[in-house]
Design a protein around this motif. Structure first.
Motif, short mmCIF file in Angstrom:
data_model
loop_
_atom_site.label_atom_id
_atom_site.label_comp_id
_atom_site.label_asym_id
_atom_site.label_seq_id
_atom_site.Cartn_x
_atom_site.Cartn_y
_atom_site.Cartn_z
N MET A 160 0.84 -1.18 0.00
CA MET A 160 0.00 0.00 0.00
C MET A 160 0.89 1.24 0.00
O MET A 160 1.85 1.33 0.75
CB MET A 160 -0.93 -0.01 1.21
CG MET A 160 -1.71 1.28 1.35
SD MET A 160 -3.05 1.15 2.52
CE MET A 160 -4.37 0.80 1.38
N ALA A 161 0.54 2.20 -0.80
CA ALA A 161 1.30 3.44 -0.92
C ALA A 161 0.94 4.41 0.21
O ALA A 161 -0.17 4.39 0.75
CB ALA A 161 1.02 4.09 -2.26
N THR A 162 1.89 5.27 0.55
CA THR A 162 1.65 6.27 1.58
C THR A 162 0.97 7.49 0.96
O THR A 162 0.93 7.65 -0.27
CB THR A 162 2.97 6.73 2.23
OG1 THR A 162 3.76 7.40 1.23
CG2 THR A 162 3.73 5.55 2.81
N GLN A 163 0.45 8.37 1.81
CA GLN A 163 -0.17 9.62 1.35
C GLN A 163 0.85 10.42 0.53
O GLN A 163 0.51 10.97 -0.51
CB GLN A 163 -0.66 10.45 2.53
CG GLN A 163 -1.80 9.83 3.30
CD GLN A 163 -3.09 9.80 2.51
OE1 GLN A 163 -3.43 10.72 1.78
NE2 GLN A 163 -3.84 8.72 2.65
N MET A 164 2.11 10.48 1.00
CA MET A 164 3.13 11.25 0.30
C MET A 164 3.42 10.65 -1.07
O MET A 164 3.54 11.39 -2.06
CB MET A 164 4.41 11.33 1.12
CG MET A 164 5.48 12.19 0.44
SD MET A 164 6.97 12.38 1.41
CE MET A 164 6.48 13.77 2.42
N GLN A 165 3.54 9.35 -1.16
CA GLN A 165 3.81 8.71 -2.45
C GLN A 165 2.69 9.00 -3.45
O GLN A 165 2.96 9.31 -4.61
CB GLN A 165 3.98 7.20 -2.27
CG GLN A 165 5.24 6.82 -1.55
CD GLN A 165 5.26 5.35 -1.13
OE1 GLN A 165 4.22 4.73 -0.93
NE2 GLN A 165 6.46 4.81 -0.99
N LEU A 166 1.46 8.90 -3.00
CA LEU A 166 0.32 9.17 -3.88
C LEU A 166 0.27 10.65 -4.27
O LEU A 166 0.00 10.98 -5.43
CB LEU A 166 -0.98 8.74 -3.21
CG LEU A 166 -1.11 7.24 -2.95
CD1 LEU A 166 -2.33 6.94 -2.11
CD2 LEU A 166 -1.16 6.47 -4.26
N ALA A 167 0.55 11.53 -3.32
CA ALA A 167 0.55 12.97 -3.61
C ALA A 167 1.62 13.31 -4.64
O ALA A 167 1.39 14.13 -5.54
CB ALA A 167 0.77 13.76 -2.32
N ARG A 168 2.77 12.71 -4.53
CA ARG A 168 3.85 12.97 -5.48
C ARG A 168 3.53 12.46 -6.88
O ARG A 168 4.08 12.94 -7.86
CB ARG A 168 5.16 12.36 -4.97
CG ARG A 168 5.71 13.15 -3.80
CD ARG A 168 7.01 12.61 -3.32
NE ARG A 168 7.56 13.49 -2.28
CZ ARG A 168 8.57 13.18 -1.50
NH1 ARG A 168 9.16 12.00 -1.63
NH2 ARG A 168 8.99 14.03 -0.60
#
Length: 63
Positions: free
Chosen positions: A1-9
């Motif tokens: 599962m991706a983190t909020q930061m990874q998805l935001a980037r």
């Protein structure tokens, strides 16, 4: 599962980002940008269903 930061980037706005934007009365893109830059952190725990996501950033009021 991706983190909020990874998805935001990757340019993605998550449900948590939208919820924080709604609660803080700002644009979801503003939240996404801040998360991607590392200036906004979204405090949330997927295992606690009764808690809501909250933002931690200098200009946001403490909850």
């Amino acid at each position: 599962m991706a983190t909020q930061m990874q998805l935001a980037r990757k340019g993605m706005v998550t449900d948590a980002m939208e919820e924080v934007a709604r609660r803080e009365n700002v644009n979801a893109e503003f939240i996404r940008s801040g998360v991607a830059e590392g200036t906004i952190a979204i405090c949330a725990n997927k295992n606690h269903k009764t808690l809501f996501p909250a933002a931690s950033e200098e200009d946001f009021p403490s909850r």
